[in-house]
Enzyme design. Structure first.
Site, mmCIF file in Angstrom:
data_model
loop_
_atom_site.group_PDB
_atom_site.id
_atom_site.type_symbol
_atom_site.label_atom_id
_atom_site.label_comp_id
_atom_site.label_asym_id
_atom_site.label_seq_id
_atom_site.Cartn_x
_atom_site.Cartn_y
_atom_site.Cartn_z
ATOM 1 N N MET A 89 -0.834 -7.910 5.371
ATOM 2 C CA MET A 89 0.199 -7.183 4.683
ATOM 3 C C MET A 89 1.365 -6.967 5.511
ATOM 4 O O MET A 89 1.187 -6.546 6.734
ATOM 5 C CB MET A 89 -0.666 -5.638 4.304
ATOM 6 C CG MET A 89 -1.109 -5.850 3.145
ATOM 7 S SD MET A 89 -1.500 -3.868 3.087
ATOM 8 C CE MET A 89 -0.925 -3.513 1.322
ATOM 9 N N CYS A 90 2.389 -7.225 5.083
ATOM 10 C CA CYS A 90 3.387 -6.885 5.773
ATOM 11 C C CYS A 90 4.799 -6.760 4.835
ATOM 12 O O CYS A 90 5.380 -7.337 4.291
ATOM 13 C CB CYS A 90 3.927 -8.406 6.409
ATOM 14 S SG CYS A 90 5.127 -8.113 7.660
ATOM 15 N N LEU A 91 4.867 -5.395 4.692
ATOM 16 C CA LEU A 91 6.017 -5.118 3.799
ATOM 17 C C LEU A 91 6.158 -3.623 4.211
ATOM 18 O O LEU A 91 5.568 -2.815 4.655
ATOM 19 C CB LEU A 91 5.627 -5.160 2.222
ATOM 20 C CG LEU A 91 4.597 -4.077 1.853
ATOM 21 C CD1 LEU A 91 4.520 -4.268 0.152
ATOM 22 C CD2 LEU A 91 3.226 -4.433 2.190
#
Lengths: 153, 486
Positions: A89-91
């Site tokens: 997850m990268c946000l």
């Protein structure tokens, strides 16, 4: 890892343990405090309700100057979770250029919960799933629920 | 040069069996095997090969390399010692032409055509092509070492290629001048002297020849000699790339000559370093598909792209603040007013609670942190860890200093104002967990808004750049009017 970082992680865990957000359980190993295991229940109001997701939160050595790394160990059909064995997850505040030291793990956990209820389509890591969410919500819901049944029970 | 002690090549097999030769198809066979009729074409026009009557060309032996008569590759350089038979109708006129140093291998360059009868009904035509390579080109190879070799490489490669195509030709560089001990030189004496092979090492003589075969009595035509083996061509090409043909290497020509004279000669490999071309190939094949800035495989391209993405992953964020800027940040002692309503405040980086009287570092946006904590961050990003406002003042240093002074004087009034506000200013600090209603705790609350609103009135003389994104007057007003952002 600096003692300051360790101290901060300890403090954050203490905070989380004292007031764990609803629907999650944090497994903390003092021997390896840079890796947290989080058991997250699919929020009731989401399509993931009933599912139990295992997450891993890894703190970089530069924490809190660099963001923690979040990955889903349980497969989840979600536009913001990479559909591979990493489940990364990268946000939002997890982005390296958006992270700032005052952010806390607990806010990261809350962000994840929020995203399970409402994915961030504009910041997706899986464009095809995001597209399906937008164009064919029925199909998306069906797939997501299917995955919950298959992987997250 | 090869040994030419024998003036008469040996054609016969050691067993002295009679060899037959077919004038129709030039086939050869043993008489005791197939008789007098050609087994190949059935022709009767055959002849027994004898020592003093060889129907074949007399240059069949190539410099005595092989004495068993099985080598049928003719050595054209060898002029038969039938000087009495030499018939050179154009010799004089053509020799004049070759004085012209023409770089184009046109007809004019092919001079010294010698037309001689070598047997009954058989003629040999030999010609010498003169090429002059300018010293400039060659010295490039000599002076520049391997690098220069690349420059002259194409020339050398072309020469080698041309040489090979001409057919069994011999690249001859007369660095040492005429060698009187060589039978070859003796027999060529008329030609070579005519070629003006000087000892300056810049002249090359390409000797080539063609023979007339009486294949068809009505249409005699020159038969081009077989090409060099591909291997030899490549060896010559590589050698040419490795060292310019006229380089300062005194043995360069030997390598080339050997490369063409026979496959059993290792001269071309000996002492010749891997040519740059070879190195290039091996790099492409065995390496990572990357040469300098260029890539030759998808994999290598992907690697570079991910590298770039890694390097630029935080390109949106401002670069680090200078150490001088960090050091010049004002320090202040924690006062009672700086603590929150619960009487507690912490450095939001290390999350350690601060005590009254503790020294903290304040940024231009009035968020404060432990000095060690914030300097670690500022050394990487020129932003406030909390509100992202940069600490480096863009216009000039005087503004920076001015705002610092203002800040220290403006603080008491700001603190006084803050007593009345429902949410006391705790720059850089956060409410203790649990008091946060919900959502994104850190993002919701920007206490600096109050401070900025207040301090704004205390320093109207300050002229800040109206940089709305990073604060400034625009940002101050906006935050003051519309409340906290973030």
């Amino acid at each position: 890892m600096s003692t300051g970082a360790k101290k901060r992680i300890m403090k954050e865990y203490a905070e989380c343990a004292a007031d764990t957000p609803a629907g999650m359980k944090i497994i903390f190993d003092e021997q390896n405090m840079t890796k947290w295991e989080v058991l997250l229940d699919g929020p009731d109001q989401s399509i993931y309700a009933g599912g139990h997701f295992k997450l891993e939160i890894t703190f970089p050595n530069e924490y809190p100057f660099k963001p923690p790394v979040v990955s889903f160990k349980t497969k989840i059909y979600h536009p913001n979770v990479s559909n591979d064995d990493k489940g990364s997850m990268c946000l939002g505040l997890l982005r390296p250029d958006e992270w700032k030291p005052p952010n806390k793990v607990v806010s990261v956990l809350r962000l994840i919960q929020t995203l399970l209820i409402e994915p961030d389509i504009d910041d997706s890591i899986e464009p095809s799933i995001a597209n399906e969410y937008k164009e064919n919500r029925k199909e998306f819901d069906k797939n997501a629920k299917d995955w919950v049944k298959r992987y997250a029970k | 040069m090869a040994d030419h002690s024998s003036s008469r090549p040996q054609h016969q097999s050691p067993a002295h069996r009679d060899m037959m030769f077919c004038h129709e198809c030039q086939d050869e066979w043993y008489r005791d095997q197939h008789g007098l009729t050609c087994p190949e074409c059935g022709s009767d026009f055959t002849e027994i090969i004898e020592d003093d009557n060889d129907p074949r060309d007399h240059h069949l032996q190539d410099h005595g390399e092989s004495d068993d008569g099985t080598d049928s590759l003719p050595g054209l350089e060898e002029v038969p010692p039938y000087q009495d038979l030499v018939h050179t109708p154009w010799l004089d006129s053509v020799q004049n032409e070759n004085r012209a140093q023409n770089n184009d291998p046109e007809e004019g360059d092919i001079s010294n055509l010698q037309w001689r009868q070598v047997g009954p009904g058989r003629f040999a035509v030999t010609g010498t092509m003169y090429r002059t390579v300018s010293p400039h080109d060659l010295s490039g190879g000599g002076g520049g070492g391997r690098g220069g070799g690349l420059d002259t490489g194409p020339i050398g490669g072309f020469a080698a290629m041309l040489n090979s195509i001409i057919g069994g030709a011999r690249l001859h560089q007369d660095v040492e001048g005429q060698d009187p001990n060589s039978q070859h030189q003796h027999t060529h004496a008329p030609q070579n002297t005519g070629s003006g092979t000087t000892a300056d090492g810049h002249r090359f003589t390409y000797t080539a020849g063609a023979r007339l075969y009486p294949r068809d009595a009505n249409h005699p035509g020159p038969q081009i000699e077989p090409l060099d083996e591909l291997n030899n061509v490549l060896v010559g090409l590589m050698a040419a790339f490795g060292e310019g043909p006229g380089g300062n290497h005194p043995h360069a020509h030997h390598h080339n000559v050997h490369a063409h004279s026979g496959p059993d000669d290792d001269g071309s490999a000996r002492g010749t370093p891997l040519s740059p071309l070879m190195a290039l190939f091996s790099q492409v094949m065995a390496g990572n598909g990357q040469i300098g800035d260029a890539v030759y495989s998808q994999e290598a391209l992907d690697r570079i792209i991910s590298q770039l993405m890694e390097q630029n992953s935080t390109s949106n964020a401002p670069g680090p603040a200078s150490q001088a800027d960090i050091d010049s940040l004002p320090r202040k002692l924690v006062t009672n007013e700086m603590l929150g309503s619960e009487g507690k405040a912490e450095c939001s980086i290390c999350m350690d609670e601060v005590q009254i009287g503790e020294e903290v570092t304040e940024l231009p946006c009035h968020h404060w942190f432990h000095h060690t904590c914030v300097s670690a961050w500022l050394a990487e990003h020129d932003t406030c860890p909390h509100c992202r406002k940069g600490i480096t003042q863009r216009p000039d240093a005087s503004n920076h200093a001015g705002s610092s002074n203002d800040r220290s004087t403006g603080n008491p009034s700001a603190a006084a104002d803050s007593m009345q506000s429902p949410n006391p200013p705790m720059p850089g600090s956060f409410e203790v967990s649990g008091s946060e209603p919900s959502g994104n705790a850190m993002e919701d609350n920007d206490p600096s808004a109050y401070r900025l609103q207040n301090t704004d009135q205390t320093r109207p003389q300050e002229s800040r750049p109206s940089d709305s994104s990073s604060g400034g007057i625009g940002g101050i007003l906006r935050r003051g009017l519309f409340g906290p952002q973030n």
